[in-house]
Design a protein around this motif. Structure first.
Motif, PDB file in Angstrom:
ATOM      1  N   MET A   1     -57.524 -15.492  24.515  1.00 14.65           N
ATOM      2  CA  MET A   1     -57.328 -13.981  24.470  1.00 14.65           C
ATOM      3  C   MET A   1     -58.454 -13.369  24.217  1.00 14.65           C
ATOM      4  O   MET A   1     -58.522 -13.356  22.899  1.00 14.65           O
ATOM      5  N   THR A   2     -59.268 -12.596  24.822  1.00 13.62           N
ATOM      6  CA  THR A   2     -60.406 -11.819  24.203  1.00 13.62           C
ATOM      7  C   THR A   2     -59.964 -10.424  24.215  1.00 13.62           C
ATOM      8  O   THR A   2     -59.658  -9.889  25.338  1.00 13.62           O
ATOM      9  N   ASP A   3     -59.920  -9.687  22.749  1.00 14.46           N
ATOM     10  CA  ASP A   3     -59.429  -8.435  22.832  1.00 14.46           C
ATOM     11  C   ASP A   3     -60.747  -7.534  22.569  1.00 14.46           C
ATOM     12  O   ASP A   3     -61.698  -7.868  21.775  1.00 14.46           O
ATOM     13  N   ARG A   5     -61.330  -4.060  20.266  1.00 12.67           N
ATOM     14  CA  ARG A   5     -60.402  -3.375  19.370  1.00 12.67           C
ATOM     15  C   ARG A   5     -61.489  -2.332  18.495  1.00 12.67           C
ATOM     16  O   ARG A   5     -62.675  -2.477  18.679  1.00 12.67           O
TER      17      ARG A   5
END
Length: 200
Positions: A1-3, A5
């Motif tokens: 999962m790439t966030d 932020r």
């Protein structure tokens, strides 16, 4: 999962490393200058120092692998950079130049640090913000570049900023095509780069 932020102070070293590893028109610039601090000291760290709230990072879980940084007011940022930021770091580059260690390329980059070129004044009024985006190779194909641009532009729009611009190296045709795909159009600016702008 790439966030995507918000920037945290603990990300400072990672931001500097990403800047260096993408500093040669997207390729790794490690070892090209008298110190690997050069590009981050001009193109990355001043932004997280001055407006950390506008810094967004791509994190795939093991730390940052890309970022977008910038300022809402280029004129104010440039003044702060020249008066407050650059005096804290310029000594190491003056020493490298005096000792003959600095290459002509490095000396040119150092000169450009305080010769803050960019858009013509009438265009700067329309597009007062500017940005830098750098993504490590492992981010390719994830679509994070567009997501970062959209998120950054949303932050600017919330502040009432009318437009944003950026400069791209003349030889960096991949980046030029990317910005055109994300809604930027070519505008006039100082020679030595291609300039793009977007209405918010």
């Amino acid at each position: 999962m790439t966030d995507i932020r918000a920037y945290r102070p603990s990300d400072r070293a990672a931001v500097a490393a990403i800047c260096t590893r993408t500093g040669d028109s997207g390729a790794d610039a490690t070892g090209q200058f008298s110190t690997d601090d050069l590009l981050p000291d001009i193109y990355a760290l001043p932004y997280v120092e001055h407006e950390p709230e506008l810094a967004l990072l791509v994190d795939a879980g093991a730390g940052p692998i890309g970022y977008i940084l910038g300022t809402a007011d280029t004129t104010a940022f440039d003044r702060w950079f020249v008066e407050r930021w650059w005096p804290t770091v310029e000594g190491k580059y003056a020493a490298a130049a005096a000792s003959g260690v600095a290459s002509e390329s490095e000396r040119g980059i150092v000169r450009s640090a305080t010769d803050r070129g960019g858009l013509a004044p009438e265009l700067l009024a329309q597009y007062p913000a500017h940005l830098h985006i750098d993504l490590l190779p492992e981010t390719q194909g994830m679509g994070v570049g567009r997501r970062l641009i959209d998120a950054f532009c949303e932050l600017l729009a919330e502040r009432g900023v009318p437009g944003v611009h950026l400069g791209v190296g003349v030889s960096n045709t991949g980046a030029q095509q990317f910005y055109q795909r994300t809604g930027f159009t070519r505008v006039e600016g100082d020679p030595g780069a291609h300039w793009y702008a977007k209405v918010l």
